[in-house]
Design a protein around this motif. Sequence first.
Motif, PDB file in Angstrom:
ATOM      1  N   PHE A 138      43.587 -26.930 -17.149  1.00 14.85           N
ATOM      2  CA  PHE A 138      42.603 -25.910 -17.495  1.00 14.85           C
ATOM      3  C   PHE A 138      43.063 -25.203 -18.765  1.00 14.85           C
ATOM      4  N   ALA A 139      42.159 -25.020 -19.690  1.00  9.45           N
ATOM      5  CA  ALA A 139      42.525 -24.419 -20.977  1.00  9.45           C
ATOM      6  C   ALA A 139      43.074 -23.007 -20.802  1.00  9.45           C
ATOM      7  N   ASP A 140      42.499 -22.253 -19.883  1.00  9.57           N
ATOM      8  CA  ASP A 140      42.933 -20.871 -19.649  1.00  9.57           C
ATOM      9  C   ASP A 140      43.606 -20.759 -18.280  1.00  9.57           C
ATOM     10  N   ALA A 141      44.526 -21.664 -17.996  1.00 13.72           N
ATOM     11  CA  ALA A 141      45.160 -21.760 -16.677  1.00 13.72           C
ATOM     12  C   ALA A 141      45.864 -20.465 -16.300  1.00 13.72           C
ATOM     13  N   THR A 142      45.805 -20.149 -14.976  1.00 17.82           N
ATOM     14  CA  THR A 142      46.509 -18.993 -14.430  1.00 17.82           C
ATOM     15  C   THR A 142      47.270 -19.428 -13.181  1.00 17.82           C
ATOM     16  N   ALA A 143      48.141 -18.557 -12.709  1.00 18.97           N
ATOM     17  CA  ALA A 143      48.937 -18.867 -11.523  1.00 18.97           C
ATOM     18  C   ALA A 143      48.096 -18.914 -10.258  1.00 18.97           C
ATOM     19  N   GLU A 144      46.881 -18.347 -10.293  1.00 19.05           N
ATOM     20  CA  GLU A 144      46.009 -18.296  -9.122  1.00 19.05           C
ATOM     21  C   GLU A 144      45.012 -19.453  -9.059  1.00 19.05           C
ATOM     22  N   ASP A 145      45.103 -20.401 -10.004  1.00 18.38           N
ATOM     23  CA  ASP A 145      44.195 -21.547  -9.989  1.00 18.38           C
ATOM     24  C   ASP A 145      44.422 -22.395  -8.749  1.00 18.38           C
ATOM     25  N   TRP A 146      43.351 -22.942  -8.179  1.00 16.84           N
ATOM     26  CA  TRP A 146      43.484 -23.798  -6.993  1.00 16.84           C
ATOM     27  C   TRP A 146      44.185 -25.102  -7.342  1.00 16.84           C
ATOM     28  N   TYR A 147      44.061 -25.515  -8.613  1.00 17.88           N
ATOM     29  CA  TYR A 147      44.757 -26.731  -9.066  1.00 17.88           C
ATOM     30  C   TYR A 147      45.623 -26.405 -10.278  1.00 17.88           C
TER      31      TYR A 147
ATOM     32  N   ASP B  88      33.768 -17.421  -6.303  1.00 17.57           N
ATOM     33  CA  ASP B  88      35.093 -17.216  -6.889  1.00 17.57           C
ATOM     34  C   ASP B  88      35.807 -18.535  -7.166  1.00 17.57           C
ATOM     35  N   TRP B  89      35.547 -19.527  -6.331  1.00 23.22           N
ATOM     36  CA  TRP B  89      36.161 -20.837  -6.585  1.00 23.22           C
ATOM     37  C   TRP B  89      35.547 -21.487  -7.828  1.00 23.22           C
ATOM     38  N   ILE B  90      34.235 -21.436  -7.930  1.00 22.43           N
ATOM     39  CA  ILE B  90      33.564 -22.088  -9.059  1.00 22.43           C
ATOM     40  C   ILE B  90      33.816 -21.345 -10.367  1.00 22.43           C
ATOM     41  N   VAL B  91      33.687 -20.029 -10.344  1.00 29.47           N
ATOM     42  CA  VAL B  91      33.761 -19.233 -11.576  1.00 29.47           C
ATOM     43  C   VAL B  91      35.205 -18.927 -11.967  1.00 29.47           C
ATOM     44  N   ALA B  92      36.020 -18.544 -10.976  1.00 32.48           N
ATOM     45  CA  ALA B  92      37.380 -18.088 -11.291  1.00 32.48           C
ATOM     46  C   ALA B  92      38.468 -19.056 -10.838  1.00 32.48           C
ATOM     47  N   ARG B  93      38.090 -20.168 -10.210  1.00 35.51           N
ATOM     48  CA  ARG B  93      39.033 -21.190  -9.745  1.00 35.51           C
ATOM     49  C   ARG B  93      40.076 -20.617  -8.780  1.00 35.51           C
ATOM     50  N   GLN B  94      39.684 -19.625  -8.011  1.00 29.66           N
ATOM     51  CA  GLN B  94      40.614 -18.933  -7.122  1.00 29.66           C
ATOM     52  C   GLN B  94      41.155 -19.861  -6.036  1.00 29.66           C
ATOM     53  N   ARG B  95      42.480 -19.915  -5.925  1.00 32.70           N
ATOM     54  CA  ARG B  95      43.136 -20.768  -4.921  1.00 32.70           C
ATOM     55  C   ARG B  95      42.783 -20.339  -3.501  1.00 32.70           C
ATOM     56  N   ASP B  96      42.853 -19.034  -3.232  1.00 38.08           N
ATOM     57  CA  ASP B  96      42.560 -18.560  -1.874  1.00 38.08           C
ATOM     58  C   ASP B  96      41.122 -18.856  -1.486  1.00 38.08           C
ATOM     59  N   ALA B  97      40.202 -18.690  -2.430  1.00 39.92           N
ATOM     60  CA  ALA B  97      38.795 -18.990  -2.160  1.00 39.92           C
ATOM     61  C   ALA B  97      38.616 -20.475  -1.850  1.00 39.92           C
TER      62      ALA B  97
END
Length: 430
Positions: A209-218, A330-339
């Motif tokens: 992901f171009a703007d990857a974060t630690a909370e990404d599901w992948y 939240d999963w689709i828009v923010a790629r949230q792992r918990d979601a």
Amino acid sequence: MSVQPDSHSVLPRTAVVAAIIFVVAHMVLLIGITVPDKLYFDEVHYVPAARQMLSPAPEAPILNPMHPPLAKEIIARSIKVFGDNPFGWRYPAALFGALALVGVYLGGLALFAAQGRALAATLLAFFNQMLFVQSRIAMLDIFALAFGLFAIAAFIHGFRQQRPQLAFALAGLAAGFSAACKWSGLFVLATCIVIVAAVSLLRSWRTRFADATAEDWYRPDLWPDFRVHHFIACFVLIPAVVYLATFVPLYGFSVSAIVEAQRRIFADNTTTAIAGHTYMSPWPSWPLLVRPVWYLFDKLSDDRIAAVVFLGNPLILWPALIALVVALRDWIVARQRDAFLVLAFYLGPYLAWALLPRTLGFIYYYLPAATTASYALVYALTRKGAPRWLLWAFVAVGCIGFVAMLPVTAAIVETSMATFNRLMLFQSWI
């Protein structure tokens, strides 16, 4: 500078809280469990099958061959210890209902890393009414649920680790036991397999992901040392060995008999040649609580009844649908792992029923998804910006709904026809 919690202090505290949950839930679920003092609903299938297992030389044919034997073996052990009576039949259900709530707590702790949120998820799972009812009847579903929830907890814990091998192996072990109670336990295992396969596929494509974060599901650095042989061991070999081992007490080491047992289970669980049933309902209707199943309706006098309905608490399970939409967003828009994890372990055990050719369905098949829906509620009610009191206010509302439904969920709480009519909000509930 942030201070990381000391694992040496966290583990004992988790064990103590889990033990308290188990003891309290166990005691509550045993209250009035011997009422009614007769076999009711599907106990008429499973208790005789358990009795047959206690015979030194069981006579053919094997009773209830359409389900694996583990849950019935557990009921049989209880009958041997406590006697062939209502307590002996139902005690294991209460035991595993309490264990299921411990599983919810451990899964919530792995998911949210917060004691309060994990406890709230546990209370919501109890107050949703489904787990309570299923923990007080000698059926198979509560056993599959308890093992499945431990599998989910282990998998979520492993998902967050760099080296998930042990946690994933425990997930496979618990999933194997779940499937050995009822084949619907395979849905949790399948969900774990799909998640690992999706992550592995994205890694093989070198996806980033171009703007990857630690909370990404992948993330491409997930489980760097998890190999194909680990996958096969955790999610194929361990579940298969555990599952097949549960057939040995019934069939011995006869490979042909065990294989034939699998063929029979498959045929019985995929057939479309099943007559209709008064309480049958299609899978899309389960989240809406359209058609309950009346396990018991005894008229004690002109105006007194003892009733047990498997329905679900509308004050919890209807709002859960909104919470799932929030998680999906939240999963689709923010790629949230918990979601993502919340959605996976709700949709996996639920939508699997849509893939089966089986025409006969009941709302109690929704039990695993309804239980994990408590995670979706906690997730939605504790998102950034939500007031801290909101979650516990919702838990209180759920408790009120649970108490209001007790007259038609616990046979020991006798009630009047007037109360019954007040609680039946829709004609389809009767």
